[in-house]
Write a protein that holds these residues in place. Structure first.
Motif, PDB file in Angstrom:
ATOM      1  N   SER A  46       0.787  -1.299  -0.010  1.00 17.91           N
ATOM      2  CA  SER A  46      -0.169  -0.052  -0.058  1.00 17.91           C
ATOM      3  C   SER A  46       0.813   1.404   0.001  1.00 17.91           C
ATOM      4  CB  SER A  46      -0.890   0.154   1.153  1.00 17.91           C
ATOM      5  OG  SER A  46      -0.073  -0.086   2.374  1.00 17.91           O
ATOM      6  N   GLY A  47       2.064   1.095   0.363  1.00 20.43           N
ATOM      7  CA  GLY A  47       3.135   2.294   0.392  1.00 20.43           C
ATOM      8  C   GLY A  47       4.232   1.849   0.418  1.00 20.43           C
ATOM      9  N   SER A  48       5.595   2.545  -0.042  1.00 18.39           N
ATOM     10  CA  SER A  48       6.960   2.088   0.302  1.00 18.39           C
ATOM     11  C   SER A  48       7.785   3.320   0.173  1.00 18.39           C
ATOM     12  CB  SER A  48       7.120   1.123  -0.918  1.00 18.39           C
ATOM     13  OG  SER A  48       7.088   1.632  -2.214  1.00 18.39           O
ATOM     14  N   ALA A  49       8.704   3.190   0.750  1.00 15.81           N
ATOM     15  CA  ALA A  49       9.855   4.244   0.403  1.00 15.81           C
ATOM     16  C   ALA A  49      11.337   3.716   0.302  1.00 15.81           C
ATOM     17  CB  ALA A  49       9.869   5.093   1.964  1.00 15.81           C
ATOM     18  N   PHE A  50      12.137   4.189  -0.371  1.00 16.34           N
ATOM     19  CA  PHE A  50      13.513   3.870  -0.381  1.00 16.34           C
ATOM     20  C   PHE A  50      14.520   4.543   0.453  1.00 16.34           C
ATOM     21  CE2 PHE A  50      11.318   2.780  -4.304  1.00 16.34           C
ATOM     22  CZ  PHE A  50      11.830   1.591  -4.665  1.00 16.34           C
ATOM     23  N   PHE A  51      15.532   3.760   0.926  1.00  9.67           N
ATOM     24  CA  PHE A  51      16.772   4.663   1.458  1.00  9.67           C
ATOM     25  C   PHE A  51      17.899   4.105   0.595  1.00  9.67           C
ATOM     26  CE2 PHE A  51      15.702   0.343   3.394  1.00  9.67           C
ATOM     27  CZ  PHE A  51      16.892  -0.301   3.502  1.00  9.67           C
ATOM     28  N   GLY A  52      18.402   5.072  -0.151  1.00  8.74           N
ATOM     29  CA  GLY A  52      19.281   5.017  -1.245  1.00  8.74           C
ATOM     30  C   GLY A  52      20.639   4.703  -0.873  1.00  8.74           C
ATOM     31  N   ASP A  53      21.269   4.277  -1.834  1.00  7.09           N
ATOM     32  CA  ASP A  53      22.940   3.869  -1.794  1.00  7.09           C
ATOM     33  C   ASP A  53      23.616   5.118  -1.083  1.00  7.09           C
ATOM     34  OD1 ASP A  53      22.021   1.750  -3.244  1.00  7.09           O
ATOM     35  OD2 ASP A  53      23.262   2.338  -5.082  1.00  7.09           O
ATOM     36  N   THR A  54      24.360   4.467   0.023  1.00  4.13           N
ATOM     37  CA  THR A  54      25.306   5.572   0.876  1.00  4.13           C
ATOM     38  C   THR A  54      26.514   4.810   1.126  1.00  4.13           C
ATOM     39  OG1 THR A  54      24.809   4.024   2.866  1.00  4.13           O
ATOM     40  CG2 THR A  54      23.152   6.089   2.299  1.00  4.13           C
ATOM     41  N   ASP A  55      27.593   5.345   1.582  1.00  3.43           N
ATOM     42  CA  ASP A  55      29.003   4.775   1.688  1.00  3.43           C
ATOM     43  C   ASP A  55      29.036   3.679   2.602  1.00  3.43           C
ATOM     44  OD1 ASP A  55      29.840   6.860   0.062  1.00  3.43           O
ATOM     45  OD2 ASP A  55      30.513   8.405   1.813  1.00  3.43           O
ATOM     46  N   SER A  56      27.844   3.724   3.362  1.00  2.00           N
ATOM     47  CA  SER A  56      27.791   2.543   4.545  1.00  2.00           C
ATOM     48  C   SER A  56      27.131   1.290   4.100  1.00  2.00           C
ATOM     49  CB  SER A  56      27.341   3.035   5.727  1.00  2.00           C
ATOM     50  OG  SER A  56      25.917   3.573   5.614  1.00  2.00           O
ATOM     51  N   GLY A  57      26.477   1.265   3.033  1.00  2.00           N
ATOM     52  CA  GLY A  57      25.675   0.135   2.723  1.00  2.00           C
ATOM     53  C   GLY A  57      24.755   0.481   1.227  1.00  2.00           C
ATOM     54  N   PRO A  58      24.269  -0.506   0.850  1.00  2.00           N
ATOM     55  CA  PRO A  58      23.807  -0.603  -0.710  1.00  2.00           C
ATOM     56  C   PRO A  58      22.227  -0.183  -0.838  1.00  2.00           C
ATOM     57  CG  PRO A  58      23.625  -2.839   0.120  1.00  2.00           C
ATOM     58  CD  PRO A  58      24.353  -2.007   1.229  1.00  2.00           C
ATOM     59  N   GLY A  59      21.984   0.354   0.274  1.00  2.00           N
ATOM     60  CA  GLY A  59      20.346   0.942   0.476  1.00  2.00           C
ATOM     61  C   GLY A  59      19.405  -0.298   0.107  1.00  2.00           C
ATOM     62  N   GLY A  60      18.138  -0.049   0.013  1.00  2.12           N
ATOM     63  CA  GLY A  60      16.923  -0.880  -0.063  1.00  2.12           C
ATOM     64  C   GLY A  60      15.532  -0.233  -0.046  1.00  2.12           C
ATOM     65  N   ARG A  61      14.455  -0.841   0.248  1.00  2.00           N
ATOM     66  CA  ARG A  61      13.323  -0.662   0.149  1.00  2.00           C
ATOM     67  C   ARG A  61      12.439  -0.989   1.439  1.00  2.00           C
ATOM     68  NH1 ARG A  61       7.893  -2.325  -2.804  1.00  2.00           N
ATOM     69  NH2 ARG A  61       9.125  -4.283  -2.541  1.00  2.00           N
ATOM     70  N   VAL A  62      11.606  -0.116   2.297  1.00  2.00           N
ATOM     71  CA  VAL A  62      10.773  -0.618   3.136  1.00  2.00           C
ATOM     72  C   VAL A  62       9.338  -0.485   2.738  1.00  2.00           C
ATOM     73  CG1 VAL A  62      12.227  -0.031   4.984  1.00  2.00           C
ATOM     74  CG2 VAL A  62      10.898   1.844   4.396  1.00  2.00           C
ATOM     75  N   TRP A  63       8.403  -1.207   3.399  1.00  2.00           N
ATOM     76  CA  TRP A  63       6.967  -0.809   2.861  1.00  2.00           C
ATOM     77  C   TRP A  63       5.991  -1.394   3.830  1.00  2.00           C
ATOM     78  CZ3 TRP A  63      10.312  -4.889   1.217  1.00  2.00           C
ATOM     79  CH2 TRP A  63       9.901  -5.979   1.293  1.00  2.00           C
ATOM     80  N   LEU A  64       4.649  -1.044   3.514  1.00  2.00           N
ATOM     81  CA  LEU A  64       3.605  -1.330   4.290  1.00  2.00           C
ATOM     82  C   LEU A  64       2.689  -2.192   3.450  1.00  2.00           C
ATOM     83  CD1 LEU A  64       3.004   1.873   6.452  1.00  2.00           C
ATOM     84  CD2 LEU A  64       4.043  -0.154   7.027  1.00  2.00           C
ATOM     85  N   GLU A  65       1.757  -3.207   4.061  1.00  2.00           N
ATOM     86  CA  GLU A  65       0.983  -3.959   3.250  1.00  2.00           C
ATOM     87  C   GLU A  65      -0.458  -3.880   3.870  1.00  2.00           C
ATOM     88  OE1 GLU A  65       2.564  -8.182   3.034  1.00  2.00           O
ATOM     89  OE2 GLU A  65       4.442  -7.203   3.134  1.00  2.00           O
ATOM     90  N   ARG A  66      -0.828  -2.524   3.680  1.00  2.00           N
ATOM     91  CA  ARG A  66      -2.123  -2.554   4.471  1.00  2.00           C
ATOM     92  C   ARG A  66      -3.294  -2.978   3.238  1.00  2.00           C
ATOM     93  NH1 ARG A  66      -3.608   0.325   8.406  1.00  2.00           N
ATOM     94  NH2 ARG A  66      -1.471   1.719   8.310  1.00  2.00           N
TER      95      ARG A  66
END
Length: 406
Positions: free
Chosen positions: A77-97
């Protein structure tokens, strides 16, 4: 924060809820929570399923009741990305309403992504290996104990029951195949006998493995529980090989004394299993350990996943393996003058399939390796350039190593 919430709730319920959401994630970040805690608590806060997936990493999903959810989400139902940084490759979080997004879902996702990005910066720092309570480790590795007891033992060890792990079995290098030359530091005058617990801690300390590492002595072996950050499935075999080849830095470092080589260990890496099935990985680690050979790091650490069907050789009784003529011939070769160097050359050539690569691995001129292989061929009657004979030689090497262990 409590006072602010009370004042806001009297003025504006929405503002109070927003502050409560922010306070929730700030508390999680202050507590140094992991991805599992982040997703589980977010699902409870939002009262719907939530998930997190890092680029190239493992997916973590939890329902609002706190239960782990397998597979892919049916509806995001909604998601957000946390982008690539020097400390990690990033990824995505989401809710499943199941219905329309809630009024605060956007805020929840924003702060969930902020928390995930902060965790991403922390997760790559190597946590020092911990010497654990052997009773708790044995409880985790047991397949007879109740699931509830194993889960409690995992939590007491600081591990997450919902994340997978691997088990590593470590033995002193001197416990090798029958007929193999003794390992350095095992002969007369070598000083006090090494302790497998101390040697295991030293090996894992040099490896710098990211994640949670718990070490205990189980019988004559060192047992190591390795839980990578967020359940990362990568095997620790390469880091362990690098650590096995490392040497203490100074003259006073543990394991180094005048006129004596550094003691070494052998290690077997079990497959990735659910934490509550750690006993399966422990069994695989002990099988892999039987294939490991003292000496070069490439052979001192064996990964059960890399063995494939060869692991079935471990089911053959050792006395039957010792009765094979090829195994007897290898044992006699190893016991003879210069046998150890011939065995090393044979193992490197079988592993690489190339004379020059074998020479590079052994740090020798290729003509020296060729001479040693010629001696092996003459003694054992093999033509190692023939793929069939090389296959037989490789199997015989495995069988010889297994013949000296149970």
């Amino acid at each position: 924060m409590k006072g602010l919430l009370l004042r806001l709730s009297a003025l504006d319920a929405d503002a109070a809820t927003a502050v409560r959401v922010i306070a929730h994630f700030e508390a999680l970040m202050s507590a140094g929570s992991d991805a599992v805690s982040l997703v589980r608590s977010t699902a409870g806060l939002a009262q719907c399923a939530a998930g997190l997936e890092r680029t190239g990493g493992r997916r973590v999903r939890f329902g609002p009741g706190g239960a782990a959810l397998p597979g892919e989400p049916e509806r995001v139902s909604g998601s957000a990305f946390f982008g690539d940084t020097d400390s990690g490759p990033g990824g995505r979080v989401w809710l499943e309403r199941p219905g329309a997004p809630g009024p605060f879902d956007e805020l929840v996702l924003e702060w969930m992504a902020i928390a995930a990005r902060m965790l991403d910066g922390r997760r790559r720092a190597a946590e020092p290996p911990h010497a654990a309570d052997p009773a708790l480790v044995e409880l985790v590795l047991s397949e007879r104990e109740a699931v509830e007891d194993r889960a409690r033992a995992l939590r007491l060890l600081g591990l997450v029951p919902e994340l997978p792990l691997r088990v590593v079995a470590v033995a002193l290098a001197g416990a090798g195949p029958a007929g193999a030359p003794p390992s350095p530091g095992s002969g007369p005058g070598a000083g006090p006998a090494p302790d497998i617990g101390v040697e295991t801690v030293a090996l894992l300390g040099r490896s710098g493995l990211p994640g949670s590492v718990r070490i205990a002595r189980v019988g004559p072996l060192g047992a190591v529980l390795v839980q990578r950050p967020d359940g990362d499935p990568a095997s620790p075999a390469e880091e362990l090989r690098a650590a096995a080849g490392a040497r203490p830095a100074g003259p006073d470092a543990p394991g180094r004394s005048a006129g004596r080589a550094v003691r070494s260990v052998r290690a077997g890496v079990g497959g990735l299993t659910e934490a509550l099935d750690a006993g399966v990985s422990w069994q695989q680690a002990r099988v892999a350990l039987r294939f490991a050979a003292a000496g070069r790091p490439e052979e001192a650490v064996t990964d059960h996943d890399d063995l494939g069907p060869v692991a079935l050789l471990a089911e053959i009784p050792a006395e039957r393996l010792r009765a094979r003529p090829e195994v007897r011939a290898l044992a006699e070769l190893a016991a003879g003058e210069g046998g150890g160097t011939g065995i090393a050359a044979l193992a490197a050539f079988c592993r690489t399939g190339s004379l020059r690569q074998a020479a590079a691995e052994l740090h020798l001129h290729h003509s020296s390796v060729a001479a040693r292989l010629a001696h092996v061929e003459e003694t054992l009657g093999w033509r190692l350039r023939d793929p069939r004979d090389r296959f037989r030689a490789h199997l015989a090497l495995y069988a010889w190593r297994l013949s000296g262990t149970e």
